[in-house]
Motif scaffolding. Structure first.
Motif, PDB file in Angstrom:
ATOM      1  N   PRO A 141       2.484   2.476  -4.448  1.00  0.00           N
ATOM      2  CA  PRO A 141       2.047   2.423  -5.849  1.00  0.00           C
ATOM      3  C   PRO A 141       1.855   3.832  -6.405  1.00  0.00           C
ATOM      4  N   THR A 142       2.133   3.999  -7.675  1.00  0.00           N
ATOM      5  CA  THR A 142       2.032   5.320  -8.285  1.00  0.00           C
ATOM      6  C   THR A 142       0.650   5.620  -8.865  1.00  0.00           C
TER       7      THR A 142
ATOM      8  N   LEU B 268       6.868   3.613 -14.332  1.00  0.00           N
ATOM      9  CA  LEU B 268       7.103   3.739 -12.903  1.00  0.00           C
ATOM     10  C   LEU B 268       5.921   3.130 -12.153  1.00  0.00           C
ATOM     11  N   ARG B 269       6.177   2.061 -11.388  1.00  0.00           N
ATOM     12  CA  ARG B 269       5.104   1.355 -10.679  1.00  0.00           C
ATOM     13  C   ARG B 269       5.118   1.633  -9.183  1.00  0.00           C
TER      14      ARG B 269
ATOM     15  N   ALA C 245      -1.820  -4.455 -10.463  1.00  0.00           N
ATOM     16  CA  ALA C 245      -0.722  -4.070  -9.575  1.00  0.00           C
ATOM     17  C   ALA C 245       0.448  -3.504 -10.373  1.00  0.00           C
ATOM     18  N   GLY C 246       0.637  -4.008 -11.609  1.00  0.00           N
ATOM     19  CA  GLY C 246       1.718  -3.527 -12.460  1.00  0.00           C
ATOM     20  C   GLY C 246       2.952  -4.398 -12.429  1.00  0.00           C
ATOM     21  N   ILE C 247       2.781  -5.699 -12.144  1.00  0.00           N
ATOM     22  CA  ILE C 247       3.936  -6.593 -12.084  1.00  0.00           C
ATOM     23  C   ILE C 247       3.876  -7.588 -13.232  1.00  0.00           C
TER      24      ILE C 247
ATOM     25  N   TYR D 191       1.690  -6.582  -4.611  1.00  0.00           N
ATOM     26  CA  TYR D 191       2.078  -5.317  -3.967  1.00  0.00           C
ATOM     27  C   TYR D 191       3.332  -5.518  -3.121  1.00  0.00           C
ATOM     28  N   GLU D 192       3.327  -6.558  -2.293  1.00  0.00           N
ATOM     29  CA  GLU D 192       4.494  -6.827  -1.461  1.00  0.00           C
ATOM     30  C   GLU D 192       5.716  -7.107  -2.323  1.00  0.00           C
ATOM     31  N   ALA D 193       5.527  -7.854  -3.397  1.00  0.00           N
ATOM     32  CA  ALA D 193       6.645  -8.172  -4.280  1.00  0.00           C
ATOM     33  C   ALA D 193       7.236  -6.918  -4.912  1.00  0.00           C
TER      34      ALA D 193
END
Length: 478
Positions: free
Chosen positions: A426-427, A419-420, A154-156, A123-125
């Motif tokens: 966060p979306t 789109l994250r 998270a979506g990364i 999340y932070e990243a």
């Protein structure tokens, strides 16, 4: 007064192909005005002049974003996702804190806390503009799928290391470690966001057979082996005593250097070791904030750039802000090397932007997949507001992004075409709920971890200083 238009979240989240027309696009060759991109199926379908793309795709409604720069997402070439609960525990501490802080902390994590810690780091990243992170392997006693799930949720994009240490294991453990390594590399072969990697904490943590074997397996799979190398003086001296060689020299001697190796930190390099890196195509993660926070030396990144040594930038879990990382990369070179030689450029802004994106992707073995805004690559990118006071008038955009950019200017983060993040949120999941859960779990995990700090916290040190001052004042009055 005319108010400049801003990106429409609903249009950016729409399914199907997107034709995005920003104010400018940051290409590998530099920023260009009047260009656009078409995003489809998680990739850049086309990148080119806006007029040409609008004629070529008349059925796509152009999403216009004046005042925004479309640039590649940042790539964090060295992270430890399951260490996020203890980030502040490293402040003010001497080097080799992994022995006193990280090993006991990760050992105290269960499946739930490991997942939450990893997702919090992700999340932070993402908030800081990172679209890819390299996890150098967790010491938590959980399946690495826990970390993979956190990254996906998270979506990364994540290069996920499996720790293959076997130096302290019973004889014959190398075969077991290499079998697990092979299965790990196969496990994520078809995953769109998770890319398997192997990891050895430090060269002395694995046997020669495992160091050779992991290098071979990674090379065959097109993956990387992540190893902390030449980071601390103590580690260099242990290697000299044991092998008569410095860590990088030892790895070269057993055939472990090569394009498949990603060495983390490499702050203590001789001219010979720089030559070994250049000759073998070995990549390095230059981690400038970690150097400052942990008292290490600073990797000679400008010398690496001059010699054509492959390198990216890594946070080492310090802070997830891509712009501040790029600034730290240049700033550390200036203080460590530039001031003593009168080098006022220190690689110029583009060197550090390139290392923070395309260079990091290459170092992780993902250069053919991400790291640049180019047709065919994954659509991992940022929309950056360049109408802020810091960036509104530009004379040299690469320098300005390095020196004056910050994560507050990031309007949107896309990973794999989706789109994250939208203005730091966060979306499709609840970031606030995750932070609350992490705060609760972190207190419990840190409480049961056998962490040893060399220095008190800053507030404890302040209180001690106040007490000492009061004592001196009383004695002076006598």
């Amino acid at each position: 007064m005319n108010t400049p238009s801003r990106p429409d979240r609903s249009l950016l989240s729409a399914p199907g192909p997107l034709l995005l027309v920003p104010g400018a696009v940051l290409l590998p060759e530099g920023p260009v005005d009047g260009w656009a991109v078409v995003v489809d199926g998680g990739r850049f379908l086309a990148v080119g002049p806006a007029e040409e793309l609008e004629r070529a795709h008349p059925r796509l409604g152009a999403v216009r974003m004046p005042g925004h720069l479309l640039m590649p997402g940042f790539v964090d070439a060295h992270h430890h996702l399951t260490q996020s609960f203890g980030s502040a525990l490293a402040f003010g501490e001497p080097s080799e804190i992994f022995r006193r802080v990280w090993v006991p902390l990760e050992g105290a994590l269960d499946e739930e806390s490991a997942y939450v810690a990893a997702k919090l780091a992700a999340y932070e990243a993402l908030r800081g503009g990172f679209t890819t992170v390299a996890d150098a392997g967790t010491r938590a006693g959980v399946d690495v799928e826990v970390v993979a799930s956190a990254a996906r949720d998270a979506g990364i994009r994540c290069v996920l290391g499996l720790v293959c240490n076997d130096a302290d294991a019973p004889e014959g453990a190398s075969a077991t470690a290499l079998d697990a390594a092979g299965k790990h590399l196969a496990r994520y072969a078809d995953d769109p966001l998770v890319h398997a990697s192997l990891a050895v904490s430090i060269p002395e943590a694995a046997t020669e057979a495992t160091l050779r074997g992991t290098a071979r397996l990674a090379a065959e799979a097109g993956a990387v082996v992540q190893i902390h190398v030449n980071e601390h003086l103590a580690g260099v001296e242990r290697s000299l005593v044991r092998h008569g060689l410095r860590p990088l020299e030892y790895l070269h001697g057993i055939g472990a250097l090569g394009p498949q190796l990603l060495g983390a930190h490499a702050t203590l390099l001789t001219p010979r070791e720089l030559t070994l890196l250049a000759d073998t195509g070995t990549a390095i993660s230059y981690n400038p904030v970690a150097s400052a926070w942990k008292g290490n030396a600073v990797a000679p990144a400008t010398a690496m750039a001059e010699r054509g040594i492959r390198f990216g930038l890594g946070t080492d879990g310090t802070r997830g802000d891509g712009f501040r990382l790029a600034e730290a990369a240049e700033f550390a070179q200036r203080l460590a090397y530039g001031l003593t030689t009168g080098d006022s450029s220190c690689g110029a802004g583009w060197t550090w932007l390139d290392a923070a994106s395309r260079g990091g992707a290459d170092a992780l073995g993902l250069g053919a997949r991400t790291g640049s805004v180019a047709a065919g690559l994954a659509a991992d990118f940022l929309l950056v507001d360049v109408e802020t006071p810091e960036l509104a008038f530009s004379w040299d955009l690469p320098w300005e992004l390095v020196r004056r950019g910050n994560r507050d200017q990031i309007s949107a983060v896309f990973v794999d075409g989706r789109l994250r993040m939208w203005h730091g949120r966060p979306t499709d999941w609840d970031g606030d709920a995750l932070v609350r859960q992490a705060a609760e779990l972190a207190r419990s995990a840190v409480g049961r971890a056998d962490i040893t700090r060399a220095h008190p916290t800053s507030m404890a040190a302040r209180e001690a200083a106040v007490r000492a001052g009061a004592v001196r004042e009383r004695e002076a009055r006598r």
